[in-house]
Write a protein that holds these residues in place. Structure first.
Motif, PDB file in Angstrom:
ATOM      1  N   ASP A  48      10.337  -4.092   7.060  1.00  0.00           N
ATOM      2  CA  ASP A  48      11.051  -4.661   5.916  1.00  0.00           C
ATOM      3  C   ASP A  48      10.656  -6.123   5.700  1.00  0.00           C
ATOM      4  O   ASP A  48      10.435  -6.565   4.569  1.00  0.00           O
ATOM      5  CB  ASP A  48      12.554  -4.553   6.124  1.00  0.00           C
ATOM      6  N   ALA A  49      10.539  -6.884   6.789  1.00  0.00           N
ATOM      7  CA  ALA A  49      10.189  -8.298   6.676  1.00  0.00           C
ATOM      8  C   ALA A  49       8.767  -8.493   6.153  1.00  0.00           C
ATOM      9  O   ALA A  49       8.464  -9.528   5.551  1.00  0.00           O
ATOM     10  CB  ALA A  49      10.348  -8.980   8.030  1.00  0.00           C
ATOM     11  N   SER A  50       7.902  -7.505   6.375  1.00  0.00           N
ATOM     12  CA  SER A  50       6.518  -7.621   5.906  1.00  0.00           C
ATOM     13  C   SER A  50       6.405  -7.485   4.389  1.00  0.00           C
ATOM     14  O   SER A  50       5.393  -7.871   3.796  1.00  0.00           O
ATOM     15  CB  SER A  50       5.643  -6.549   6.571  1.00  0.00           C
ATOM     16  N   GLY A  51       7.425  -6.902   3.765  1.00  0.00           N
ATOM     17  CA  GLY A  51       7.375  -6.658   2.333  1.00  0.00           C
ATOM     18  C   GLY A  51       6.500  -5.487   1.946  1.00  0.00           C
ATOM     19  O   GLY A  51       6.216  -5.275   0.763  1.00  0.00           O
ATOM     20  N   CYS A  52       6.075  -4.704   2.946  1.00  0.00           N
ATOM     21  CA  CYS A  52       5.181  -3.574   2.702  1.00  0.00           C
ATOM     22  C   CYS A  52       5.904  -2.250   2.945  1.00  0.00           C
ATOM     23  O   CYS A  52       6.941  -2.199   3.612  1.00  0.00           O
ATOM     24  CB  CYS A  52       3.955  -3.659   3.610  1.00  0.00           C
ATOM     25  N   THR A  53       5.332  -1.202   2.399  1.00  0.00           N
ATOM     26  CA  THR A  53       5.856   0.155   2.564  1.00  0.00           C
ATOM     27  C   THR A  53       5.097   0.853   3.674  1.00  0.00           C
ATOM     28  O   THR A  53       3.861   0.842   3.693  1.00  0.00           O
ATOM     29  CB  THR A  53       5.698   0.952   1.258  1.00  0.00           C
ATOM     30  N   LEU A  54       5.820   1.460   4.604  1.00  0.00           N
ATOM     31  CA  LEU A  54       5.174   2.173   5.697  1.00  0.00           C
ATOM     32  C   LEU A  54       4.536   3.453   5.180  1.00  0.00           C
ATOM     33  O   LEU A  54       5.186   4.265   4.528  1.00  0.00           O
ATOM     34  CB  LEU A  54       6.198   2.504   6.785  1.00  0.00           C
ATOM     35  N   ASP A  55       3.237   3.614   5.502  1.00  0.00           N
ATOM     36  CA  ASP A  55       2.493   4.792   5.068  1.00  0.00           C
ATOM     37  C   ASP A  55       2.325   5.836   6.160  1.00  0.00           C
ATOM     38  O   ASP A  55       2.215   7.024   5.858  1.00  0.00           O
ATOM     39  CB  ASP A  55       1.093   4.394   4.586  1.00  0.00           C
ATOM     40  N   ALA A  56       2.222   5.400   7.427  1.00  0.00           N
ATOM     41  CA  ALA A  56       1.881   6.345   8.493  1.00  0.00           C
ATOM     42  C   ALA A  56       2.128   5.724   9.852  1.00  0.00           C
ATOM     43  O   ALA A  56       2.306   4.506   9.991  1.00  0.00           O
ATOM     44  CB  ALA A  56       0.407   6.759   8.384  1.00  0.00           C
ATOM     45  N   ILE A  57       2.114   6.589  10.850  1.00  0.00           N
ATOM     46  CA  ILE A  57       2.110   6.200  12.259  1.00  0.00           C
ATOM     47  C   ILE A  57       0.804   6.703  12.864  1.00  0.00           C
ATOM     48  O   ILE A  57       0.448   7.880  12.698  1.00  0.00           O
ATOM     49  CB  ILE A  57       3.315   6.802  12.999  1.00  0.00           C
ATOM     50  N   TRP A  58       0.082   5.810  13.536  1.00  0.00           N
ATOM     51  CA  TRP A  58      -1.142   6.171  14.249  1.00  0.00           C
ATOM     52  C   TRP A  58      -0.887   6.031  15.743  1.00  0.00           C
ATOM     53  O   TRP A  58      -0.301   5.042  16.184  1.00  0.00           O
ATOM     54  CB  TRP A  58      -2.305   5.246  13.885  1.00  0.00           C
TER      55      TRP A  58
END
Length: 218
Positions: A48-58
């Protein structure tokens, strides 16, 4: 190899002090988590703090200290989970294996994507090659690109991952280490435990890359 403009955040989690890596591409506002081992609420807050949307887990590999936070993350953000099929036994028994160490965690949900040698994974516009680097675990992989190598528990600053655990292969570990040693010296190594280093630093000081030591059993 150019230095990556990606935002790279080290999040050290859990009783075994495992490094989860948050890769965030500010241009596309997309992110991935590499090896979310524990403390899912903290990992979600970092996303959330990054301002980005999580796309995946590697996943570099599926020992319990690298997968223990997946269930909590995916409950909040249902994203694909990428892992090598040879590590499926560890993945599916993560909670049971953690319990042997007196650690309680939720077993991760089924993985959705297999990664393998020669494959590519992507966050935003940035593509990473998949290298199969077994030894510490049969399905261990590294994600390589943009001046970075997420090598999990193969290579640490000054040391290497264990080769005395179930399904370890010391000879395969030696071959994997020699392969990583071919990366450009400026490549930043993002390990599964400990501090960030570079291939050049390890070639100069790590006895396992300098030829002064070999993995236990090799």
């Amino acid at each position: 190899m150019s230095v990556s403009p990606l935002r790279v955040q080290q999040l050290t989690v859990g009783p075994l002090e495992e490094n989860c890596w948050l890769l965030a591409d500010p241009a596309s506002q997309r992110a991935v988590l590499v090896d979310p081992g524990d403390e899912p609420d903290r990992l979600l807050a970092a996303i959330d703090a990054s301002g980005c949307t999580l796309d995946a887990i590697w996943l570099t590999h599926c020992h319990f200290d690298h997968v223990g936070g997946i269930a909590g993350v995916v409950r909040a953000r249902p994203v694909p989970i990428h892992r090598h099929v040879a590590d499926a036994p560890f993945y599916e028994a993560a909670a049971e294996n953690a319990a042997r160490w007196g650690i309680r965690l939720d077993n991760p949900p089924p993985a959705t994507h297999d990664v393998a040698e020669g494959g590519v994974v992507q966050v935003g516009d940035y593509r990473f090659e998949v290298w199969h680097v077994p030894g510490h675990a049969p399905g261990h992989v590294a994600f390589v690109g943009h001046g970075l190598c997420m090598a999990g528990d193969v290579l640490f600053a000054g040391s290497i991952g264990r080769t005395d655990l179930p399904l370890c292969d010391p000879r395969a570990m030696q071959a994997s280490l020699m392969r990583l040693a071919t990366l450009p010296p400026e490549t930043r190594m993002l390990p599964g435990h400990g501090v960030v280093t570079t291939i050049g630093q390890e070639l100069a000081s790590n006895p396992f890359l300098r030829g002064a030591a070999r993995p236990l059993g090799a």
